[in-house]
Design a protein around this motif. Structure first.
Motif, PDB file in Angstrom:
ATOM      1  N   PHE A  38      -2.499 -12.002  -0.694  1.00  9.66           N
ATOM      2  CA  PHE A  38      -1.682 -11.638   0.391  1.00  9.66           C
ATOM      3  C   PHE A  38      -0.632 -10.315   0.265  1.00  9.66           C
ATOM      4  CE2 PHE A  38      -2.542 -16.252   1.097  1.00  9.66           C
ATOM      5  CZ  PHE A  38      -2.736 -16.317   2.255  1.00  9.66           C
ATOM      6  N   LYS A  39      -1.099  -9.506  -0.751  1.00  8.42           N
ATOM      7  CA  LYS A  39      -0.547  -8.307  -0.893  1.00  8.42           C
ATOM      8  C   LYS A  39      -1.137  -7.234  -0.025  1.00  8.42           C
ATOM      9  CE  LYS A  39       1.069  -8.579  -5.779  1.00  8.42           C
ATOM     10  NZ  LYS A  39       0.521  -8.498  -7.109  1.00  8.42           N
ATOM     11  N   GLU A  40      -0.365  -6.204   0.136  1.00  8.90           N
ATOM     12  CA  GLU A  40      -1.007  -5.248   1.205  1.00  8.90           C
ATOM     13  C   GLU A  40      -2.140  -4.568   0.596  1.00  8.90           C
ATOM     14  OE1 GLU A  40       1.736  -2.328   2.546  1.00  8.90           O
ATOM     15  OE2 GLU A  40       0.112  -1.317   3.553  1.00  8.90           O
ATOM     16  N   GLY A  41      -2.981  -4.569   1.593  1.00 10.35           N
ATOM     17  CA  GLY A  41      -4.558  -4.063   1.224  1.00 10.35           C
ATOM     18  C   GLY A  41      -5.088  -3.303   2.613  1.00 10.35           C
ATOM     19  N   HIS A  42      -6.194  -3.372   2.916  1.00 14.55           N
ATOM     20  CA  HIS A  42      -6.673  -2.763   4.112  1.00 14.55           C
ATOM     21  C   HIS A  42      -5.749  -3.402   5.417  1.00 14.55           C
ATOM     22  CE1 HIS A  42     -10.017  -0.684   2.098  1.00 14.55           C
ATOM     23  NE2 HIS A  42     -10.023  -1.887   1.476  1.00 14.55           N
TER      24      HIS A  42
ATOM     25  N   GLY D  52      -8.663 -15.273  15.026  1.00 14.50           N
ATOM     26  CA  GLY D  52      -9.700 -16.028  15.450  1.00 14.50           C
ATOM     27  C   GLY D  52     -10.689 -16.068  14.562  1.00 14.50           C
ATOM     28  N   LEU D  53     -11.193 -14.963  13.766  1.00 16.20           N
ATOM     29  CA  LEU D  53     -12.114 -14.905  12.856  1.00 16.20           C
ATOM     30  C   LEU D  53     -11.681 -15.929  11.518  1.00 16.20           C
ATOM     31  CD1 LEU D  53     -14.815 -13.625  11.398  1.00 16.20           C
ATOM     32  CD2 LEU D  53     -13.314 -11.877  10.846  1.00 16.20           C
ATOM     33  N   VAL D  54     -10.492 -15.671  11.205  1.00 13.04           N
ATOM     34  CA  VAL D  54     -10.248 -16.291   9.986  1.00 13.04           C
ATOM     35  C   VAL D  54     -10.135 -17.915  10.378  1.00 13.04           C
ATOM     36  CG1 VAL D  54      -7.514 -16.551  10.029  1.00 13.04           C
ATOM     37  CG2 VAL D  54      -8.881 -16.139   7.783  1.00 13.04           C
ATOM     38  N   SER D  55      -9.698 -18.238  11.337  1.00 10.99           N
ATOM     39  CA  SER D  55      -9.520 -19.532  11.902  1.00 10.99           C
ATOM     40  C   SER D  55     -11.081 -20.175  11.763  1.00 10.99           C
ATOM     41  CB  SER D  55      -8.973 -19.833  13.128  1.00 10.99           C
ATOM     42  OG  SER D  55      -7.756 -19.377  12.972  1.00 10.99           O
ATOM     43  N   SER D  56     -11.932 -19.521  12.403  1.00 10.12           N
ATOM     44  CA  SER D  56     -13.465 -20.061  12.526  1.00 10.12           C
ATOM     45  C   SER D  56     -13.918 -20.262  11.217  1.00 10.12           C
ATOM     46  CB  SER D  56     -14.239 -18.889  13.267  1.00 10.12           C
ATOM     47  OG  SER D  56     -13.762 -18.786  14.748  1.00 10.12           O
ATOM     48  N   ALA D  57     -13.493 -19.138  10.203  1.00 11.21           N
ATOM     49  CA  ALA D  57     -14.154 -19.244   8.911  1.00 11.21           C
ATOM     50  C   ALA D  57     -13.696 -20.476   7.988  1.00 11.21           C
ATOM     51  CB  ALA D  57     -13.783 -17.920   8.087  1.00 11.21           C
ATOM     52  N   SER D  78     -12.480  -2.335  11.090  1.00 12.09           N
ATOM     53  CA  SER D  78     -13.233  -2.079   9.870  1.00 12.09           C
ATOM     54  C   SER D  78     -13.838  -3.017   9.112  1.00 12.09           C
ATOM     55  CB  SER D  78     -12.556  -0.811   8.941  1.00 12.09           C
ATOM     56  OG  SER D  78     -11.845  -1.694   8.317  1.00 12.09           O
ATOM     57  N   LYS D  79     -15.113  -2.750   8.424  1.00  9.29           N
ATOM     58  CA  LYS D  79     -15.800  -3.715   7.396  1.00  9.29           C
ATOM     59  C   LYS D  79     -14.734  -4.331   6.244  1.00  9.29           C
ATOM     60  CE  LYS D  79     -19.794  -4.437   4.516  1.00  9.29           C
ATOM     61  NZ  LYS D  79     -21.069  -3.699   4.012  1.00  9.29           N
ATOM     62  N   GLU D  80     -14.088  -3.397   6.006  1.00  9.59           N
ATOM     63  CA  GLU D  80     -13.051  -3.659   4.770  1.00  9.59           C
ATOM     64  C   GLU D  80     -11.923  -4.658   5.423  1.00  9.59           C
ATOM     65  OE1 GLU D  80     -14.040  -0.586   5.598  1.00  9.59           O
ATOM     66  OE2 GLU D  80     -15.081  -0.083   3.711  1.00  9.59           O
ATOM     67  N   GLU D  81     -11.656  -4.455   6.664  1.00 10.00           N
ATOM     68  CA  GLU D  81     -10.549  -5.310   7.268  1.00 10.00           C
ATOM     69  C   GLU D  81     -11.182  -6.812   7.370  1.00 10.00           C
ATOM     70  OE1 GLU D  81      -7.566  -2.330   9.687  1.00 10.00           O
ATOM     71  OE2 GLU D  81      -9.814  -2.805  10.385  1.00 10.00           O
ATOM     72  N   VAL D  82     -12.455  -6.538   7.989  1.00 15.66           N
ATOM     73  CA  VAL D  82     -13.093  -7.975   8.002  1.00 15.66           C
ATOM     74  C   VAL D  82     -13.355  -8.900   6.790  1.00 15.66           C
ATOM     75  CG1 VAL D  82     -15.435  -8.958   8.710  1.00 15.66           C
ATOM     76  CG2 VAL D  82     -14.226  -7.464  10.244  1.00 15.66           C
ATOM     77  N   MET D  83     -13.601  -7.844   5.832  1.00 13.99           N
ATOM     78  CA  MET D  83     -13.807  -8.540   4.238  1.00 13.99           C
ATOM     79  C   MET D  83     -12.540  -9.302   3.825  1.00 13.99           C
ATOM     80  SD  MET D  83     -17.092  -8.875   4.035  1.00 13.99           S
ATOM     81  CE  MET D  83     -17.174  -9.518   2.356  1.00 13.99           C
ATOM     82  N   GLU D  84     -11.309  -8.445   4.010  1.00 11.33           N
ATOM     83  CA  GLU D  84     -10.338  -8.814   3.711  1.00 11.33           C
ATOM     84  C   GLU D  84      -9.903 -10.233   4.253  1.00 11.33           C
ATOM     85  OE1 GLU D  84      -7.965  -5.521   1.833  1.00 11.33           O
ATOM     86  OE2 GLU D  84      -6.228  -6.394   3.197  1.00 11.33           O
ATOM     87  N   THR D  85     -10.088 -10.344   5.648  1.00 12.35           N
ATOM     88  CA  THR D  85      -9.668 -11.483   6.444  1.00 12.35           C
ATOM     89  C   THR D  85     -10.717 -12.824   5.837  1.00 12.35           C
ATOM     90  OG1 THR D  85      -9.482 -10.168   8.296  1.00 12.35           O
ATOM     91  CG2 THR D  85      -9.700 -12.544   8.658  1.00 12.35           C
ATOM     92  N   LEU D  86     -12.017 -12.584   5.428  1.00 17.14           N
ATOM     93  CA  LEU D  86     -12.985 -13.460   5.183  1.00 17.14           C
ATOM     94  C   LEU D  86     -12.428 -13.793   3.697  1.00 17.14           C
ATOM     95  CD1 LEU D  86     -16.292 -12.271   6.689  1.00 17.14           C
ATOM     96  CD2 LEU D  86     -14.775 -14.259   7.773  1.00 17.14           C
ATOM     97  N   SER D  87     -12.022 -12.827   2.904  1.00 17.40           N
ATOM     98  CA  SER D  87     -11.505 -13.329   1.702  1.00 17.40           C
ATOM     99  C   SER D  87     -10.482 -14.167   1.285  1.00 17.40           C
ATOM    100  CB  SER D  87     -11.267 -11.886   0.845  1.00 17.40           C
ATOM    101  OG  SER D  87      -9.929 -11.334   1.032  1.00 17.40           O
TER     102      SER D  87
END
Lengths: 115, 115, 115, 115, 115, 115
Positions: A38-42, D52-57, D78-87
């Motif tokens: 939950f720290k700042e990242g992208h 919406g993405l994180v809830s679906s995941a 960006s892909k990085e933001e999507v991956m951070e959300t999925l992480s």
């Protein structure tokens, strides 16, 4: 006067301390990851806290909702933003989320009162 | 004497009022839909309430179970019909539903006592 | 032409036979209970099938939905009643149920075509 | 060459059209709400799509993940933001989310290839 | 001093008796199966209790966790083995399991105190 | 002849490699933890694999079930022990687990055939 916020935090910290005092590496690392994720990242901290809140709400975990509500509050997220996040949770997760919405609303009121 | 039914309703109504007083249209419309969906249509009200009850039970939401139990009671649905519905929930949802079955049974007893 | 209904039933029956040929008493009894629970009791078979359908939908189990859709179809339940049941599932279970609603709709169409 | 993105959208639109052609008001309104809830409000569209993405995941709904991945892609996330959300989804929802993470990654690659 | 273990058992037994006094065969048989499934078979009782515990934890059912914790305790399973089981639950089920981990830890302490 | 086991492993490894090639630390650490958590500790590897299997089954994750079935197979766990574990999953998780039981049974057959 009973104070939901303080009670919640006191119990959480007391039990977390006990759990972490045990030598279970998997649990320790998960707790650690939870802090790092939950720290700042992208994405900025505010967005991440809203992601934590909406996930907790659709998974219907009251304690997780409280934890993220408090973090949201400390980050200066507005009540309107919190309610919009919870409205998305209720739409995606269904009316089964409503009882958790009521408790979330009550906890947010206590956070505001505590100031 | 504490009365589970009254306590449950009082809290639910108080918090619903607060939530609806806020201007979140998505939440308002979901609350509205919830009222409309359980009105008589191709299926009668009684059947719909049983659908609401069994869904709440397999999703393991105590407050949702209580809400539908009270509606079932008001519709004149018998205890045997309620228990048969909950037995289907326990079979489909597994023994993980049993703790909710216990609370449901207790709440139904209070509904009968309250009369 | 590929036929979803026949494929589903063929696979289900083949694997059920294999599973039941093994000597696991707990599994055998659960399969047995499943047959008994949906027989007429205080509630009629039609109502019970709708309870099975709505539970399968909120728990988002495509195969369980298909199984109950077929039973509903054989019991003469109308498409309108099925859709009303699935609308309650989508409200209670949230928009996360929608992908299952699409597959359910398609399977019902195949049931009607197969006649 | 088979194209996951086009296949997914074609099936989704075809079935949504059929479902909405039926006269079930509850379902129609839920579909409508779904469009409204993700419009800009107190939170911007990008943040809402990530919610919406994180809830679906965390709810482990592959089709819902695909739907929100495509919206994220169109919003320029960006892909990085999507991956951070999925992480965050994988941490909160557990390793049980990993199979959905693999499919999400593959779908994102197809979104990038399609351009 | 309030005693969580005794309170939990008293309520569980009281309600189970009431539920079983009713003549619902499906529920009776599920209760029966629950007893049989955890008896020694190809797997020993200890392993089965850990299977019950981890399932209860990933499904986030506090009462089910308590029930299996007590059985584990009576079977002489060590705190380290219980914590290792719960760590696997937290990894697979995600951080959403942590609030249940706190309550499980507290209940285990009471089991040890009660001796 | 198509081979479910090889297909599953090939896809899993290909996508895991891609995901881990990205620089997301949270995801990398969760993957790492997953390896560590199932190593021998206070509980032996066999027991841990059964814990992973039953958790995957009650959470109804086909890919997770396949993954743990293969590990169980490599550890020399017998079909009877696997079925007993899955019977507990079906009892606790309900009949909603049955479709996953069918797929698990089929995958186990392929593991035996592959030898």
């Amino acid at each position: 006067m009973p104070n939901q916020v303080e009670e919640f935090n006191a119990y959480r910290l007391k039990m977390n301390d006990k759990i972490l005092a045990d030598d279970n590496k998997v649990i320790k690392r998960i707790f650690n990851l939870d802090t790092n994720a939950f720290k700042e990242g992208h994405l900025d901290v505010k967005t991440k806290e809203l992601l934590g809140l909406v996930s907790s709400a659709v998974l219907r975990c009251d304690d997780c909702i409280k934890y993220h509500l408090e973090s949201c509050y400390k980050e200066g997220i507005s009540k309107e933003e919190v309610m919009e996040t919870l409205s998305i949770a209720t739409l995606i997760g269904g009316t089964i989320v409503i009882p958790h919405l009521r408790k979330a609303y009550e906890f947010w009121e206590e956070l505001e009162l505590n100031e």
